[in-house]
Scaffold this active site. Structure first.
Site, PDB file in Angstrom:
ATOM      1  N   GLU A   1       1.235  -0.608  -0.250  1.00  0.00           N
ATOM      2  CA  GLU A   1      -0.072  -0.375   0.404  1.00  0.00           C
ATOM      3  C   GLU A   1       1.071   1.177   0.144  1.00  0.00           C
ATOM      4  O   GLU A   1       0.289   2.433  -0.522  1.00  0.00           O
ATOM      5  CB  GLU A   1      -0.937   0.135   0.921  1.00  0.00           C
TER       6      GLU A   1
ATOM      7  N   HIS B   1       7.358 -26.884   3.396  1.00  0.00           N
ATOM      8  CA  HIS B   1       6.622 -27.909   2.588  1.00  0.00           C
ATOM      9  C   HIS B   1       5.181 -27.549   2.275  1.00  0.00           C
ATOM     10  O   HIS B   1       4.843 -28.354   0.806  1.00  0.00           O
ATOM     11  CB  HIS B   1       5.709 -29.237   3.699  1.00  0.00           C
TER      12      HIS B   1
ATOM     13  N   LYS C   1     -14.003   1.391  -3.543  1.00  0.00           N
ATOM     14  CA  LYS C   1     -14.764   2.172  -2.927  1.00  0.00           C
ATOM     15  C   LYS C   1     -15.835   2.670  -3.530  1.00  0.00           C
ATOM     16  O   LYS C   1     -16.971   2.688  -3.192  1.00  0.00           O
ATOM     17  CB  LYS C   1     -14.642   2.781  -1.348  1.00  0.00           C
TER      18      LYS C   1
END
EC number: 5.3.1.9
Length: 566
Positions: free
Chosen positions: A374, A405, A529
């Protein structure tokens, strides 16, 4: 005070010198095995200590002389001037015309009066807010503050999003061994109803305290969840007879006893039903992703106590002072930031792994994703001009040995170069034996082994010497020269965690300065938004709003409408 335009790092002689150095290394052939063999002092030359943390940079694709070139470039982009500007409250957040003063959050009380910014004694204001938080935390921890039925608080639920969630939940998970008051924490962030449903499951409403974290007290996700939490609390208290159904006075009292806020919008706080005296403020010079050591960390002060929170702040300040006062050539914070630039701009890597060998740090990579991506995921410099080089890295990771793994295959033998930070601590709060084997040492054996394997690899001849069938030999060869930085601490204490967070905060700042970025705004979150507000009416009822959407969005919404079952 006007901010000077950024220096275009790519046009400096110092950048050209780094490019020449990179080209020479490619001609010579990058070989960590060879470099270690040729220089018996390589590790000593490329190891550093800052506070309680030890750093080994020797397994990176650099030579000792590379460090001076890094320092020269840092000087060329005027990193020292920008650091001083940040520390003293100059408005280096250009697009929002704000100071950037997260370092003031952890300054000692002795610094009161020394940092007056926009007419505000920042340190004095911070210490006054901390005193208020600490008094509240002590009251909750001691049982002086109780729920509406007089029972002691046992669970705090933090409701926030972004920096109001990622920081606190990461620190809570990291410092769980230090929770000493019988109080646990939960964290709600996602507007997805499943998050609140799962996080409130099994909670006793009489012993639950909600902390609503929103500077403006208008954040859509946070306030939606806060209202749902309020509904949950009142319904549960009514269902178990703690308050009488329809008794508005009891409901109002319950909200006051079970909700507090971290916000500066006292009017909205009071409208919600929270006593404004139980609101803890912070300032517009604190960005969300840099705010865990502000009032945003109130849940942490409650769970771990004021003394531990102070230790946490001291760790931040230790690295703040180190970063600001250590010559660039010996400043591991600066060098790590420049190392990231080296890989991003010269080796053209886009991905950076963070691999903590401590399960308590399992949320640290996610925290760093916000901090770094950000901050530096931008294509425009702080003066509005386009960037002149690649910027930003994709930060990701999981704790060892789980990652071994899962995805280490790609780091060891894939076609991409992925620099990795390996983080571990000498001591564990949970020492365990498997027979005679110390399990923590078994764990750290993997920490040491992975960086060695990545650095030095395994040749075809070494594989053949193990009796491997010839047709399988290529698949079992490890090229080596996969760069890693080892970060080693004594123990994961509140102090050490503060150091670790501040380390990456300043690394991010160094990178942003080289690239000419405003690392403290985040306009990239805004468009989605805005569109969400426009699109939401189209989802269920507004056909005109639906018709206004593009064909793809219309198709997706129609699929939703056709298949919704609730």
């Amino acid at each position: 005070m006007a901010i000077n335009p950024p220096v275009d790092a790519t046009q400096t002689p110092e950048w050209a010198a780094l490019q020449k150095h990179y080209d020479e290394l490619q001609v010579e052939g990058v070989s960590l095995k060879k470099w270690f063999a040729e220089d018996a002092e390589r590790v000593e030359k490329l190891s550093f200590d800052a506070g309680d943390l030890h750093f080994d940079l020797s397994k990176n694709l650099i030579k000792p002389e590379t460090l001076q070139l890094f320092a020269n470039l840092a000087k060329a982009v005027k990193l020292d001037e920008r650091t001083k500007a940040m520390y003293t409250g100059v408005h280096i957040n250009n697009t929002e015309d704000r100071a950037v003063l997260h370092t003031a959050l952890r300054r000692p009380v002795e610094d009161e009066g020394k940092y007056i910014v926009d007419g505000q004694d920042t340190v004095k204001d911070v210490r006054e807010t901390l005193d208020k938080i600490y008094a509240f935390a002590d009251d909750v921890r001691s049982g002086k503050w109780t729920g509406v039925t007089g029972r002691k608080i046992e669970t705090v639920v933090n409701i926030g999003i972004g920096g109001s969630d990622l920081g606190p939940v990461m620190v809570y998970e990291a410092l769980k061994p230090y929770a000493d008051a019988g109080i646990s924490a939960r964290y709600i962030s996602n507007i997805d109803p499943n998050d609140l449903a799962e996080k409130t499951k099994g909670l006793d409403p009489e012993t639950t305290l909600f902390i609503i974290v929103s500077k403006t007290f208008t954040t859509l996700e946070t306030l939606t969840n806060a209202r749902e939490a309020r509904t949950w609390l009142l319904e549960e208290l009514t269902a178990n007879g703690a308050i009488a159904e329809g008794d508005e006075a009891q409901k109002a009292e319950a909200i006051k006893k079970h909700f507090v806020a971290v916000s500066t919008n006292l009017e909205k706080v009071e409208e919600f039903g929270i006593d404004p005296n139980n609101a803890f403020g912070f300032w517009n010079w604190v960005g969300g992703r840099y705010s865990v050591d502000s009032a945003v960390g109130t849940s942490l002060a409650v769970v771990f106590g004021p003394a531990r929170f102070e230790e946490f702040l001291h760790g931040f300040h230790e690295i703040d002072e180190y970063f600001a006062n250590t010559p660039f050539e010996k400043n591991v914070v600066v060098l790590l930031g420049m190392l990231n630039v080296w890989y991003r701009n010269f080796f053209k890597v886009a991905s950076h792994a963070v691999l903590p060998y401590d399960q308590y740090l399992h949320r640290f990579p996610a925290y760093l994703q916000q901090l770094t991506m950000e901050s530096n995921g931008k294509s425009v410099r702080w003066d509005g001009t386009p960037v002149t080089s690649e910027t930003g890295e994709i930060f990701w990771g999981e704790p060892g040995t789980n990652g071994q793994h899962a995805f280490y295959q790609l780091i060891h033998q894939g076609t991409q170069l992925i620099p990795a930070d390996f983080i571990a601590f000498v001591n564990t709060p949970n020492p365990t034996k498997d027979g005679d084997q110390d399990v923590h040492e078994l764990f750290l054996g993997n920490y040491f082994a992975q960086t060695k394997a990545l650095a030095f690899g395994k040749t075809a001849d070494e594989v053949r010497a193990e009796g491997t069938p010839e047709e399988i030999v290529p698949a079992r060869v490890f090229s080596g020269n996969r760069p890693t930085t080892s970060i080693f601490g004594v123990a994961l204490t509140p102090f050490a965690l503060g150091e670790l967070i501040a380390l990456y905060e300043h690394i991010t700042f160094v990178e942003g300065t080289v690239w000419g970025l405003d690392s403290y705004d985040q306009w990239g979150v805004e468009l989605g938004k805005q569109l969400a507000k426009q699109i939401t009416p189209a989802i269920s009822q507004d056909d005109d709003a639906l018709a206004a959407q593009d064909a793809s969005t219309q198709s997706l919404i129609k699929f939703y409408r056709a298949n919704r079952e609730f």
